[in-house]
Design a protein around this motif. Structure first.
Motif, PDB file in Angstrom:
ATOM      1  N   TYR A   1       0.864  -1.175   0.000  1.00  0.00           N
ATOM      2  CA  TYR A   1       0.000   0.000   0.000  1.00  0.00           C
ATOM      3  C   TYR A   1       0.903   1.228   0.000  1.00  0.00           C
ATOM      4  N   ALA A   2       0.606   2.175  -0.868  1.00  0.00           N
ATOM      5  CA  ALA A   2       1.384   3.404  -0.927  1.00  0.00           C
ATOM      6  C   ALA A   2       0.443   4.581  -1.115  1.00  0.00           C
ATOM      7  N   ASN A   3       0.682   5.631  -0.360  1.00  0.00           N
ATOM      8  CA  ASN A   3      -0.133   6.835  -0.482  1.00  0.00           C
ATOM      9  C   ASN A   3       0.636   8.001   0.127  1.00  0.00           C
ATOM     10  N   ILE A   4       0.256   9.193  -0.287  1.00  0.00           N
ATOM     11  CA  ILE A   4       0.792  10.414   0.333  1.00  0.00           C
ATOM     12  C   ILE A   4      -0.397  11.238   0.791  1.00  0.00           C
ATOM     13  N   GLU A   5      -0.522  11.392   2.104  1.00  0.00           N
ATOM     14  CA  GLU A   5      -1.612  12.172   2.699  1.00  0.00           C
ATOM     15  C   GLU A   5      -1.151  13.619   2.881  1.00  0.00           C
ATOM     16  N   VAL A   6      -1.975  14.566   2.438  1.00  0.00           N
ATOM     17  CA  VAL A   6      -1.587  15.973   2.505  1.00  0.00           C
ATOM     18  C   VAL A   6      -2.723  16.798   3.089  1.00  0.00           C
ATOM     19  N   VAL A   7      -2.348  17.761   3.903  1.00  0.00           N
ATOM     20  CA  VAL A   7      -3.273  18.787   4.366  1.00  0.00           C
ATOM     21  C   VAL A   7      -2.518  20.108   4.338  1.00  0.00           C
ATOM     22  N   SER A   8      -3.171  21.147   3.825  1.00  0.00           N
ATOM     23  CA  SER A   8      -2.547  22.466   3.760  1.00  0.00           C
ATOM     24  C   SER A   8      -3.652  23.504   3.748  1.00  0.00           C
TER      25      SER A   8
ATOM     26  N   PRO B   1       5.138  12.922  -4.717  1.00  0.00           N
ATOM     27  CA  PRO B   1       5.233  14.180  -3.969  1.00  0.00           C
ATOM     28  C   PRO B   1       5.010  15.392  -4.870  1.00  0.00           C
ATOM     29  N   GLY B   2       4.101  16.265  -4.461  1.00  0.00           N
ATOM     30  CA  GLY B   2       3.818  17.457  -5.235  1.00  0.00           C
ATOM     31  C   GLY B   2       2.985  17.205  -6.470  1.00  0.00           C
ATOM     32  N   ALA B   3       2.224  16.117  -6.468  1.00  0.00           N
ATOM     33  CA  ALA B   3       1.404  15.778  -7.633  1.00  0.00           C
ATOM     34  C   ALA B   3       0.492  16.935  -8.003  1.00  0.00           C
ATOM     35  N   GLY B   4       0.382  17.206  -9.311  1.00  0.00           N
ATOM     36  CA  GLY B   4      -0.522  18.222  -9.798  1.00  0.00           C
ATOM     37  C   GLY B   4       0.024  19.623  -9.794  1.00  0.00           C
ATOM     38  N   LEU B   5       1.181  19.853  -9.161  1.00  0.00           N
ATOM     39  CA  LEU B   5       1.747  21.198  -9.152  1.00  0.00           C
ATOM     40  C   LEU B   5       2.344  21.560 -10.506  1.00  0.00           C
ATOM     41  N   VAL B   6       2.923  20.551 -11.161  1.00  0.00           N
ATOM     42  CA  VAL B   6       3.446  20.722 -12.511  1.00  0.00           C
ATOM     43  C   VAL B   6       2.500  19.986 -13.449  1.00  0.00           C
ATOM     44  N   PRO B   7       1.936  20.644 -14.448  1.00  0.00           N
ATOM     45  CA  PRO B   7       0.966  19.995 -15.338  1.00  0.00           C
ATOM     46  C   PRO B   7       1.501  18.676 -15.902  1.00  0.00           C
ATOM     47  N   GLY B   8       0.660  17.635 -15.775  1.00  0.00           N
ATOM     48  CA  GLY B   8       1.012  16.346 -16.321  1.00  0.00           C
ATOM     49  C   GLY B   8       1.869  15.474 -15.434  1.00  0.00           C
ATOM     50  N   GLU B   9       2.242  15.966 -14.244  1.00  0.00           N
ATOM     51  CA  GLU B   9       3.106  15.195 -13.353  1.00  0.00           C
ATOM     52  C   GLU B   9       2.336  14.809 -12.095  1.00  0.00           C
ATOM     53  N   GLY B  10       1.857  13.556 -12.063  1.00  0.00           N
ATOM     54  CA  GLY B  10       1.180  13.025 -10.891  1.00  0.00           C
ATOM     55  C   GLY B  10      -0.279  13.407 -10.809  1.00  0.00           C
ATOM     56  N   THR B  11      -0.962  12.740  -9.876  1.00  0.00           N
ATOM     57  CA  THR B  11      -2.392  12.971  -9.674  1.00  0.00           C
ATOM     58  C   THR B  11      -2.657  13.351  -8.223  1.00  0.00           C
ATOM     59  N   ALA B  12      -3.322  14.483  -8.033  1.00  0.00           N
ATOM     60  CA  ALA B  12      -3.766  14.918  -6.704  1.00  0.00           C
ATOM     61  C   ALA B  12      -5.264  14.673  -6.599  1.00  0.00           C
TER      62      ALA B  12
ATOM     63  N   ILE C   1       4.185  23.329   1.248  1.00  0.00           N
ATOM     64  CA  ILE C   1       3.020  22.503   0.921  1.00  0.00           C
ATOM     65  C   ILE C   1       2.078  23.317   0.031  1.00  0.00           C
ATOM     66  N   PRO C   2       2.504  23.607  -1.198  1.00  0.00           N
ATOM     67  CA  PRO C   2       1.625  24.362  -2.100  1.00  0.00           C
ATOM     68  C   PRO C   2       0.380  23.549  -2.450  1.00  0.00           C
ATOM     69  N   VAL C   3      -0.710  24.233  -2.691  1.00  0.00           N
ATOM     70  CA  VAL C   3      -1.974  23.588  -3.056  1.00  0.00           C
ATOM     71  C   VAL C   3      -2.077  23.509  -4.578  1.00  0.00           C
ATOM     72  N   PRO C   4      -2.229  22.308  -5.154  1.00  0.00           N
ATOM     73  CA  PRO C   4      -2.395  22.215  -6.613  1.00  0.00           C
ATOM     74  C   PRO C   4      -3.655  22.946  -7.068  1.00  0.00           C
ATOM     75  N   SER C   5      -3.636  23.469  -8.273  1.00  0.00           N
ATOM     76  CA  SER C   5      -4.782  24.214  -8.782  1.00  0.00           C
ATOM     77  C   SER C   5      -6.021  23.344  -8.891  1.00  0.00           C
ATOM     78  N   SER C   6      -5.850  22.020  -9.036  1.00  0.00           N
ATOM     79  CA  SER C   6      -7.000  21.116  -9.107  1.00  0.00           C
ATOM     80  C   SER C   6      -7.669  20.924  -7.751  1.00  0.00           C
ATOM     81  N   ILE C   7      -6.985  21.343  -6.679  1.00  0.00           N
ATOM     82  CA  ILE C   7      -7.513  21.176  -5.319  1.00  0.00           C
ATOM     83  C   ILE C   7      -8.111  22.482  -4.808  1.00  0.00           C
ATOM     84  N   GLY C   8      -7.427  23.588  -5.031  1.00  0.00           N
ATOM     85  CA  GLY C   8      -7.918  24.873  -4.541  1.00  0.00           C
ATOM     86  C   GLY C   8      -6.914  25.961  -4.846  1.00  0.00           C
ATOM     87  N   PRO C   9      -7.207  27.210  -4.493  1.00  0.00           N
ATOM     88  CA  PRO C   9      -6.275  28.312  -4.733  1.00  0.00           C
ATOM     89  C   PRO C   9      -5.031  28.159  -3.873  1.00  0.00           C
TER      90      PRO C   9
END
Length: 590
Positions: A131-138, A148-159, A309-317
């Motif tokens: 089992y693998a996961n990264i839990e984030v709160v910000s 780590p940092g999924a979604g911060l760079v377009p096309g890299e990872g899933t948030a 802990i920047p917030v990806p645009s797909s999650i919020g501002p």
């Protein structure tokens, strides 16, 4: 340092000896400790207990003993509940070898300024599946990442949004060993983002209740109740042991009860960076009586380590952008009513010596007294050396450059070996923008000359100058091929503001201490706005190769006067020699 995408990285053993023209120990920031608050041995009020809690934990740092823990890196092993099953956390070496998620089994990267955390989990279920996961709160958001940092760079990872986990993750943060005393102080009226958090100087003597935080006694055991920040109706109750460290924190929220049990406190930082900040070696979390996490501490890093802990645009501002100032600091404002000198062409004349009395995040550096948990072998010089990692303005933040996710661990690594890799520790000029604002300026209608003194960052750097055309001509691209410490610059006017744009930098310099490196593609934009005897100095750094977005530094308000005149008169490059030895004894970041 122990981080490099989950792999233990051993640098060649080395030490750096540095002699600079102006010794930092001679600078004005040093001084004798002020009269500090000391609880009476039998004190039983809330102020004394909250002070002792943070004091014994090693959270009070600097000559005035402010609470300066802003971030944490933690690695542990044990088990975690996944879908009702105990999932065995991958051993440190196994996870590093597999490289999954860049973790070492169980890793927490926590920030108490944003606030939030990123928890990497890599474990094995009883049926052998991993089992693998990264839990984030910000800030206001909770989500899960596949890298780590999924979604911060377009096309890299899933948030993946996980709003249902927001309150539980906030509870976990503020019931943690560092989070609980911070939450208790916040409940007593000291805001979490206050820069100068000093329980000894900010709280009232005597009462058992201050604000929403209260103290009771169970025999000789202090019991502190406080609200959980950001979770309406949630209350934490901490029981402290005989060293004023939490043995348990119980949080009730609605129909749920969370219990966090702590024991075996020690300094678990790597052997080269022991700085006497204490965390439990054993941590157990239960929810409604069922064990959720059962952890043993492997290694930590507790000294203003780089955690964003920047917030990806797909999650919020984005939330990092609001963290430029602490709650007790305001942006500088030009308010001089004196006449503004002007050149013959009507432009403001920036000529003068300029001082900077309004710098942000400048502590009174000096020797801190020995704390109750560090008496053996303690000396004032030791405290001064150890505490600089907490007090260095660029490390402390909260306004840090936000690097691309693949650079985060490299920043930490470079910072942990700062005395080996920091350019000013290896006899390099500081360059722009690290050199800061000029101390003296000579201005004509055709160009501007900027003079810099030495000792701009903890005694580092050398005197330097720049002569820049201000007629709007562009930089010759042929020159840019030859990189410089101060880049290749051109100036133009935006109304009454002089704008200087610079490119063509050597990557040998850093933006600031803290491992904040840059690439050869960096562009620096400086803005000089004079009003009367004041000048606002603003800097923006663009480097898309390594930064997620431009870094806007805290603006600096300067005043006309003597400025750096004394450090510039007769200034010359100091004596600097780099010496690499066979081994080192410490990794202290200066």
């Amino acid at each position: 340092m122990f981080l490099d995408n989950g792999i233990v990285r051993k640098a060649g053993a080395a030490a750096v000896a540095l002699a600079i023209g102006l010794s930092f120990s001679a600078r004005a920031q040093f001084g004798q400790p002020p009269q500090l608050y000391t609880p009476e041995p039998d004190a039983s009020d809330l102020k004394s207990v909250l002070f002792n809690w943070t004091w014994y934990m090693g959270m009070l740092r600097g000559i005035e003993e402010h609470e300066l823990i802003v971030s944490l890196e933690y690695r542990g092993e044990g088990t975690i509940q996944v879908d009702g099953q105990a999932c065995a956390i991958a051993p440190y070496e196994d996870a590093a070898r597999r490289g999954e998620l860049g973790t070492s089994g169980y890793r927490i990267s926590a920030s108490y300024q944003t606030p939030g955390y990123r928890t990497h989990i890599d474990c094995t279920l009883p049926n052998g599946q991993t089992y693998a996961n990264i839990e984030v709160v910000s800030g206001e958001y909770a989500w899960d990442e596949d890298i780590p940092g999924a979604g911060l760079v377009p096309g890299e990872g899933t948030a993946t949004p996980n709003p249902d986990a927001l309150e539980e993750r906030r509870i976990r943060l503020w019931a943690s060993p560092f989070g609980a005393p911070k939450a208790a102080l916040a409940g007593a009226g000291i805001p979490l983002r206050r820069v100068w958090r000093d329980p000894g100087g900010l709280l009232e003597d005597g009462p058992a209740t201050i604000g929403e935080t209260s103290l009771s006694w169970d025999g000789e055991t202090p019991v502190i109740s406080f609200p959980i920040p950001g979770v309406d109706g949630a209350t934490g109750v901490a029981r402290l042991d005989d060293r004023f460290m939490a043995e348990s924190v119980v949080v009730t929220h609605g129909g749920d009860t969370y219990e966090f049990a702590y024991g075996d406190y020690d300094d678990y930082n790597n052997p080269l960076h022991k700085i006497e900040v204490y965390l439990p070696g054993r941590m157990t979390e239960t929810k409604n009586g069922e064990v959720q996490r059962d952890l043993d501490t492997i290694v930590t890093e507790t000294g203003s380590v780089y955690v964003v802990i920047p917030v990806p645009s797909s999650i919020g501002p984005a939330t990092e952008a609001v963290a430029m100032y602490g709650t007790d600091q305001q942006a500088p404002v030009l308010d001089s009513t004196a006449p503004t000198p002007r050149l013959a062409d009507g432009r403001p004349d920036l000529t003068g010596s300029w001082s900077n009395p309004g710098k942000f995040f400048i502590w009174r550096y000096g020797s801190r007294r020995c704390g109750p948990t560090q008496l053996e072998g303690c000396s004032t010089q030791w405290n001064q050396t150890v505490d600089f990692v907490f007090e260095a303005a660029s490390r402390f933040g909260p306004n840090r450059p936000i690097y691309r996710p693949e650079q985060w661990d490299e920043v930490i690594y470079m910072d942990m070996w700062t005395n080996l890799y920091d350019p000013i520790m290896t006899c390099q000029p500081m360059g722009i923008p690290r050199q800061g604002a000029p101390g003296r300026i000579f201005h004509t209608e055709r160009d501007i000359t900027l003079l810099y003194g030495r000792g701009g960052d903890g005694g580092g750097g050398y005197p330097d100058f720049r002569v820049i055309a201000t007629d709007g001509r562009e930089v010759d691209e042929r020159q840019v091929r030859q990189t410089k410490y101060t880049g290749h610059s051109s100036g133009h006017w935006d109304g009454d503001t002089l704008v200087i744009e610079s490119i063509g930098f050597t990557p040998l310099t850093w933006l600031a201490r803290g491992g904040f490196f840059h690439s050869e593609d960096m562009k620096v934009t400086e803005r000089f706005t004079r009003q009367g005897d004041q000048m606002l100095y603003e800097v923006t750094v663009e480097d898309p190769q390594v930064l997620l977005h431009p870094w806007v530094q805290n603006p600096m308000l300067m005043t006309a006067g003597q400025g750096d005149r004394n450090s510039l008169v007769g200034a010359e490059r100091g004596n600097c020699q780099q010496i690499v030895l066979d081994d080192i004894e410490t990794q202290y970041r200066h």
